[in-house]
Design a protein around this motif. Sequence first.
Motif, mmCIF file in Angstrom:
data_model
loop_
_atom_site.group_PDB
_atom_site.id
_atom_site.type_symbol
_atom_site.label_atom_id
_atom_site.label_comp_id
_atom_site.label_asym_id
_atom_site.label_seq_id
_atom_site.Cartn_x
_atom_site.Cartn_y
_atom_site.Cartn_z
ATOM 1 N N ASN A 14 38.245 37.199 44.122
ATOM 2 C CA ASN A 14 36.843 36.922 43.878
ATOM 3 C C ASN A 14 35.923 37.885 45.065
ATOM 4 O O ASN A 14 34.969 38.617 44.782
ATOM 5 C CB ASN A 14 36.239 35.577 43.972
ATOM 6 N N LYS A 15 36.532 37.612 46.377
ATOM 7 C CA LYS A 15 35.826 38.254 47.551
ATOM 8 C C LYS A 15 36.050 39.767 47.536
ATOM 9 O O LYS A 15 35.004 40.299 47.557
ATOM 10 C CB LYS A 15 36.492 37.643 48.890
ATOM 11 N N ILE A 16 37.350 40.292 47.117
ATOM 12 C CA ILE A 16 37.469 41.581 47.044
ATOM 13 C C ILE A 16 36.490 42.308 45.962
ATOM 14 O O ILE A 16 35.654 43.376 46.005
ATOM 15 C CB ILE A 16 38.793 41.989 46.695
ATOM 16 N N ALA A 17 36.607 41.523 44.726
ATOM 17 C CA ALA A 17 35.585 42.152 43.598
ATOM 18 C C ALA A 17 33.904 42.083 44.153
ATOM 19 O O ALA A 17 33.388 43.256 43.937
ATOM 20 C CB ALA A 17 35.520 40.993 42.401
ATOM 21 N N LEU A 18 33.486 41.174 45.044
ATOM 22 C CA LEU A 18 32.239 41.109 45.332
ATOM 23 C C LEU A 18 32.046 42.308 46.299
ATOM 24 O O LEU A 18 30.961 42.958 46.372
ATOM 25 C CB LEU A 18 31.818 39.885 46.057
ATOM 26 N N THR A 19 33.121 42.444 47.153
ATOM 27 C CA THR A 19 32.995 43.476 48.233
ATOM 28 C C THR A 19 32.865 44.718 47.748
ATOM 29 O O THR A 19 32.169 45.810 48.259
ATOM 30 C CB THR A 19 34.304 43.581 49.207
ATOM 31 N N MET A 20 33.829 45.130 46.626
ATOM 32 C CA MET A 20 33.831 46.557 46.002
ATOM 33 C C MET A 20 32.706 46.584 44.864
ATOM 34 O O MET A 20 32.826 47.726 44.333
ATOM 35 C CB MET A 20 35.283 46.620 45.540
ATOM 36 N N ASP A 21 32.160 45.487 44.438
ATOM 37 C CA ASP A 21 31.081 45.710 43.547
ATOM 38 C C ASP A 21 31.716 46.029 42.253
ATOM 39 O O ASP A 21 31.127 46.893 41.498
ATOM 40 C CB ASP A 21 30.014 46.545 44.002
ATOM 41 N N ARG A 22 32.994 45.341 41.847
ATOM 42 C CA ARG A 22 33.537 45.584 40.669
ATOM 43 C C ARG A 22 33.948 44.276 39.985
ATOM 44 O O ARG A 22 33.755 42.917 40.809
ATOM 45 C CB ARG A 22 34.748 46.218 41.137
ATOM 46 N N VAL B 111 35.811 40.859 38.521
ATOM 47 C CA VAL B 111 37.088 40.301 38.766
ATOM 48 C C VAL B 111 38.352 41.005 37.918
ATOM 49 O O VAL B 111 39.634 40.943 38.515
ATOM 50 C CB VAL B 111 37.109 38.867 38.709
ATOM 51 N N GLY B 112 38.190 41.003 36.646
ATOM 52 C CA GLY B 112 38.995 41.660 35.910
ATOM 53 C C GLY B 112 39.622 43.020 36.208
ATOM 54 O O GLY B 112 40.802 43.340 35.998
ATOM 55 N N VAL B 113 38.817 43.856 36.568
ATOM 56 C CA VAL B 113 38.867 45.264 37.284
ATOM 57 C C VAL B 113 40.004 45.152 38.434
ATOM 58 O O VAL B 113 41.085 45.948 38.524
ATOM 59 C CB VAL B 113 37.845 46.037 37.387
ATOM 60 N N ILE B 114 39.444 44.382 39.301
ATOM 61 C CA ILE B 114 40.312 44.235 40.554
ATOM 62 C C ILE B 114 41.581 43.541 40.187
ATOM 63 O O ILE B 114 42.676 44.067 40.903
ATOM 64 C CB ILE B 114 39.446 43.410 41.454
ATOM 65 N N SER B 115 41.543 42.841 39.200
ATOM 66 C CA SER B 115 42.861 42.018 38.797
ATOM 67 C C SER B 115 43.982 43.064 38.166
ATOM 68 O O SER B 115 45.010 43.042 38.455
ATOM 69 C CB SER B 115 42.693 40.930 37.965
ATOM 70 N N ASP C 58 36.769 46.858 27.309
ATOM 71 C CA ASP C 58 37.944 46.377 26.414
ATOM 72 C C ASP C 58 39.385 46.539 26.967
ATOM 73 O O ASP C 58 40.286 46.051 26.614
ATOM 74 C CB ASP C 58 37.848 47.072 25.058
ATOM 75 N N GLU C 59 39.422 47.453 27.946
ATOM 76 C CA GLU C 59 41.060 47.534 28.465
ATOM 77 C C GLU C 59 41.242 46.752 29.512
ATOM 78 O O GLU C 59 42.563 46.443 29.693
ATOM 79 C CB GLU C 59 40.742 48.959 29.347
ATOM 80 N N VAL C 60 40.420 45.901 30.184
ATOM 81 C CA VAL C 60 40.733 44.854 31.079
ATOM 82 C C VAL C 60 40.752 43.572 30.170
ATOM 83 O O VAL C 60 39.850 43.142 29.591
ATOM 84 C CB VAL C 60 39.825 44.579 32.216
ATOM 85 N N GLU C 61 41.896 42.757 30.569
ATOM 86 C CA GLU C 61 42.126 41.591 30.047
ATOM 87 C C GLU C 61 41.791 40.624 31.058
ATOM 88 O O GLU C 61 42.230 40.733 32.285
ATOM 89 C CB GLU C 61 43.856 41.438 29.451
ATOM 90 N N PRO C 62 41.368 39.456 30.721
ATOM 91 C CA PRO C 62 41.208 38.403 31.618
ATOM 92 C C PRO C 62 42.281 37.779 32.313
ATOM 93 O O PRO C 62 43.468 37.767 31.704
ATOM 94 C CB PRO C 62 40.481 37.250 30.826
ATOM 95 N N GLU C 63 42.056 37.500 33.557
ATOM 96 C CA GLU C 63 43.425 37.128 34.541
ATOM 97 C C GLU C 63 43.827 35.538 33.912
ATOM 98 O O GLU C 63 42.999 34.795 33.538
ATOM 99 C CB GLU C 63 42.879 36.843 35.911
ATOM 100 N N SER C 64 44.982 35.434 33.696
ATOM 101 C CA SER C 64 45.494 34.215 32.958
ATOM 102 C C SER C 64 45.598 33.076 34.207
ATOM 103 O O SER C 64 45.747 33.813 35.467
ATOM 104 C CB SER C 64 46.919 34.668 32.397
ATOM 105 N N GLU C 65 46.017 31.826 33.763
ATOM 106 C CA GLU C 65 45.964 30.884 34.722
ATOM 107 C C GLU C 65 47.322 31.144 35.718
ATOM 108 O O GLU C 65 47.292 30.566 36.780
ATOM 109 C CB GLU C 65 46.126 29.341 34.189
ATOM 110 N N ALA C 66 48.210 31.667 34.920
ATOM 111 C CA ALA C 66 49.493 31.850 35.606
ATOM 112 C C ALA C 66 49.628 32.861 36.866
ATOM 113 O O ALA C 66 50.424 32.806 37.788
ATOM 114 C CB ALA C 66 50.829 32.274 34.718
ATOM 115 N N ASP C 67 48.376 33.699 36.821
ATOM 116 C CA ASP C 67 48.577 34.641 37.980
ATOM 117 C C ASP C 67 48.085 34.014 39.387
ATOM 118 O O ASP C 67 47.262 33.415 39.538
ATOM 119 C CB ASP C 67 47.551 35.845 37.377
#
Length: 175
Positions: A25-33, A35-39, A166-175
């Motif tokens: 989450n911190k990386i996503a905020l820092t990069m202004d992207r 969470v799905g894209v960063i993941s 649509d290319e980015v899938e949500p992060e699963s709980e196992a990640d």
Amino acid sequence: MAGKPFTDEEKKTLVELHGQGLSLNKIALTMDRSVGVISKYGKELGLPFDRTNTEAATAARTADLKTRRLALEEKLLSDAERLREQMWEPLDVHAFDVKGGGFVFDQIDEPTPRDKVDLIKAATYALNASIKLAEITSGNGEDDAKFMIGEFLVVAKAIAKEGINDEVEPESEAD
């Protein structure tokens, strides 16, 4: 709607931030992207986002807050009791003497009816606050609901900035 392309420079930044130990989450905020894209790109780059430390820190913080709420709950109950007792104790009265031009001090057997109403209101307020803390501390799911709302707001913010990808899938709980 596809988001803007993820550049090689952003991949370098992602690796650097991950190396510094920042959370997903911190990386996503820092990069202004989002969470799905960063993941997604983190996985492509072989960067694990281990949630073990986050979960342990969250559990410790939750326990600390519960302890503080319990202590505050006890203090509020004590406050309510003290306020209730003041209704029947002698009261020091301070007033300004208009004729004499100074302050007059006196003691009456117990507070005036108006003062008693104020004391009861204050005691009731302290008691109600104590009851609300007890409900939160008892684990009625309120903390879980607040956490879920917070997570929803993070996702909503990311969608508002990037659009739905649509290319980015949500992060699963196992990640």
